[in-house]
Design an enzyme around this catalytic site. Structure first.
Site, short mmCIF file in Angstrom:
data_model
loop_
_atom_site.label_atom_id
_atom_site.label_comp_id
_atom_site.label_asym_id
_atom_site.label_seq_id
_atom_site.Cartn_x
_atom_site.Cartn_y
_atom_site.Cartn_z
N ARG A 82 0.84 -1.21 0.00
CA ARG A 82 0.00 0.00 0.00
C ARG A 82 0.87 1.25 0.00
O ARG A 82 0.54 2.25 -0.65
CB ARG A 82 -0.96 -0.03 1.20
CG ARG A 82 -2.04 1.03 1.11
CD ARG A 82 -3.10 0.84 2.17
NE ARG A 82 -2.58 0.95 3.51
CZ ARG A 82 -3.25 0.65 4.63
NH1 ARG A 82 -4.50 0.20 4.53
NH2 ARG A 82 -2.72 0.79 5.81
N LYS A 184 -2.58 6.48 1.46
CA LYS A 184 -2.38 6.98 2.82
C LYS A 184 -1.44 8.18 2.78
O LYS A 184 -0.25 8.08 3.10
CB LYS A 184 -1.84 5.83 3.70
CG LYS A 184 -2.37 5.88 5.11
CD LYS A 184 -2.29 4.54 5.79
CE LYS A 184 -2.38 4.65 7.28
NZ LYS A 184 -3.55 5.34 7.80
N GLU A 220 -16.27 6.03 4.71
CA GLU A 220 -15.53 5.52 5.87
C GLU A 220 -15.45 6.63 6.91
O GLU A 220 -16.10 7.67 6.77
CB GLU A 220 -14.16 5.01 5.45
CG GLU A 220 -13.26 6.05 4.82
CD GLU A 220 -11.85 5.52 4.54
OE1 GLU A 220 -11.37 4.65 5.27
OE2 GLU A 220 -11.24 6.02 3.58
N1 PLP Z 1 -9.26 4.18 6.65
C1 PLP Z 1 -8.45 5.18 6.97
C2 PLP Z 1 -8.79 6.55 6.49
C3 PLP Z 1 -7.31 4.94 7.75
O1 PLP Z 1 -6.49 5.94 8.10
C4 PLP Z 1 -7.05 3.63 8.19
C5 PLP Z 1 -5.87 3.33 8.98
O2 PLP Z 1 -4.88 2.91 8.52
C6 PLP Z 1 -7.94 2.61 7.83
C7 PLP Z 1 -9.04 2.92 7.06
C8 PLP Z 1 -7.71 1.21 8.26
O3 PLP Z 1 -6.69 0.60 7.51
P1 PLP Z 1 -5.83 -0.56 8.11
O4 PLP Z 1 -6.78 -1.64 8.50
O5 PLP Z 1 -4.95 -0.98 6.98
O6 PLP Z 1 -5.09 -0.02 9.26
C1 COI Z 2 -4.05 3.28 11.57
O1 COI Z 2 -5.05 2.66 11.94
O2 COI Z 2 -2.93 2.77 11.53
C2 COI Z 2 -4.15 4.65 11.12
O3 COI Z 2 -3.26 5.10 10.45
C3 COI Z 2 -5.28 5.47 11.51
C4 COI Z 2 -4.84 6.74 12.10
C5 COI Z 2 -5.98 7.65 12.04
C6 COI Z 2 -4.31 6.55 13.48
#
Ligand code: PLP
Ligand code: COI
Length: 340
Positions: A82, A184, A220
Site C-alpha cells: 500500500r 495513505k 468511511e
Molecule cells: N481508513 C483510513 C482513512 C485509515 O487511516 C485507516 C488506517 O490505517 C484505515 C481505514 C484502516 O486501515 P488498516 O486496516 O490498513 O489499518
Molecule cells: C491506523 O489505523 O494505523 C491509522 O493510520 C489510523 C490513524 C488515524 C491513526
C-alpha cells in the site's frame, strides 16, 4: 528481554519516544543502505517539499506479544504494497517492499522492550513514513526523500476501549472522486482535522463520511473502514474507489468467509440502508474493531439494536477471531504473521 516499566494497562493512543528508529535517504535516484538511529529529531531545510506542499505518506501496523512470549507483526507485506501505491500517486520513489518489511522487523526488534506484554490490552504501534526533504518552491515533486520507521506503545484508539461509539454524518467530504482517498497521504488527514474537531465539539466520537459526488453512499471514517451486520447475520462492507483499502477490513472479510463461514458482501452501501443494520463497527489497525452504537444524521438518530453498552454478537466474534490470530491464540492463515 526485560520489558520497560510502563503502565501498559492505562496507555492511550499517543506518542511515546522509544529507543531506535530506522532511516533511509533517497538521493541521486537511489535509496541508501538505511540504518537504525537513536535520534528522534528530523532536521529539514525550511523549503523542504514536505513542509511546502505536503509531500508525505505513511503506514500504520502493530507488533504484539503472543501468549507464548513471541513478538509478531501482522501482514506487513500489505502495508509495504500500500505504501508503494501511495508513493506512486504522490510522485515519490517506492521504498522496495522487501526492504520495508525488513525495516519494520529491525525497528521492532530494536525496541522489543517496548512491545506491551500479552494480555495488557496494549500493542506496539509501528509508523513507517516517507517525505520529500530537498527545497522545492515551484509546485513539483521533491527529488530527495527520507523513509523512516518509528514505534510507540499504544492503548485503545478510542477512549473507553470497546464501548460503543456515537458518530455523526459529516457535512465535510473526506475524499474526492478520482482524488487521493485510496492512498495513505498525510494531506488526507490534514484536511480531516477541522471535520474531526467539529465532530468532537458537537459531542461525537467520529465522522461518517459520505461519498462526495452524491452524498448518498457510506464511505468511511477519518481513520477506519465500516463493517455492518444485517439482521440475518450477513457482513456488509462498503466498496468505493475513494476509501483506504484497510488491511484489517480485508483480513476480516477473509476470516468471516473462510474461517467462520459467514456470508459477506463488499458493495456500495447506501446511507438509506444504515437504519436497517443490526450492528456497525469501525475497523482498522488503530481502531481494531470499535463498535458503533449510534449514528446521528443532523439530529436524526439511528440506534443499532446492539445498543450502547456492548459489542454486537457478530462484531464480537469477528473481533475475537482477528485479535486471536494477531496475538497467536488462533492459527493464522499462511503468511499473515511475521515473527520478529
Ligand atoms: N481508513 C483510513 C482513512 C485509515 O487511516 C485507516 C488506517 O490505517 C484505515 C481505514 C484502516 O486501515 P488498516 O486496516 O490498513 O489499518
Ligand atoms: C491506523 O489505523 O494505523 C491509522 O493510520 C489510523 C490513524 C488515524 C491513526
Amino acid at each position: 528481554m526485560e520489558k520497560k516499566n510502563i503502565d501498559w494497562e492505562n496507555l492511550g493512543f499517543s506518542y511515546m519516544e522509544t529507543e531506535k528508529r530506522y532511516v533511509s535517504h533517497f538521493k541521486d535516484g537511489a535509496w541508501d543502505e538505511g540504518a537504525l538511529t537513536g535520534d528522534a529529531t528530523v532536521a529539514l531545510n525550511e523549503c523542504a517539499g514536505v513542509l511546502q506542499y505536503a509531500q508525505t505518506i505513511f503506514e500504520g501496523l502493530k507488533a504484539y506479544t503472543t501468549e507464548d512470549g513471541r513478538t509478531v507483526t501482522f501482514r506487513p507485506d500489505l502495508n509495504a504494497a500500500r505504501m508503494a501505491d501511495s508513493a506512486v500517486r504522490l510522485e515519490m520513489p517506492v521504498f522496495p517492499e522487501k526492504r520495508f518489511v525488513e525495516a519494520v522487523v529491525q525497528t521492532v526488534a530494536a525496541n522489543r522492550a517496548y512491545v506491551p506484554p500479552f494480555g495488557s490490552g496494549a500493542t506496539l504501534y509501528i509508523r513507517p513514513y516517507m517525505f520529500g526533504t530537498n527545497p522545492v518552491i515551484g509546485v513539483k515533486p521533491a527529488d530527495e526523500f527520507q523513509f523512516r520507521v518509528f514505534t510507540t506503545p499504544v492503548g485503545p484508539y478510542f477512549k473507553g476501549g470497546v464501548k460503543p461509539l456515537t458518530i455523526c454524518v459529516s457535512d465535510f467530504d473526506r475524499a474526492a472522486p478520482h482524488g487521493t482517498g485510496h492512498i495513505k497521504a498525510g494531506l488526507n488527514y490534514a484536511m480531516s482535522l477541522y471535520a474531526i474537531q467539529t465532530a468532537h465539539r458537537n459531542g461525537f466520537d467520529e465522522n461518517m463520511y459520505l461519498d462526495a459526488a452524491t452524498r448518498t453512499k457510506v464511505e468511511e471514517t477519518g481513520g477506519a473502514n465500516f463493517l455492518f451486520v444485517t439482521k440475518d447475520g450477513k457482513v456488509v462492507t462498503p466498496k468505493s474507489d475513494s476509501i483506504l483499502p484497510s488491511i484489517t477490513r480485508r483480513s476480516l472479510v477473509y476470516v468471516a468467509k473462510e474461517c467462520l463461514g459467514m456470508e459477506v458482501e463488499e458493495r456500495e452501501v447506501l446511507f438509506e440502508e444504515v437504519k436497517d443494520f443490526a450492528e456497525c463497527g469501525l475497523c482498522g489497525t488503530a481502531a481494531v474493531i470499535s463498535p458503533v452504537g449510534k449514528v446521528v444524521d443532523h439530529g436524526k438518530e439511528i440506534c443499532f439494536p446492539s445498543g450502547m453498552s456492548d459489542m454486537g454478537p457478530v462484531t464480537k466474534r469477528l473481533y475475537e477471531t482477528l485479535t486471536g490470530i494477531q496475538m497467536g491464540k488462533l492459527e493464522a492463515p499462511e503468511g499473515w504473521i511475521v515473527e520478529i
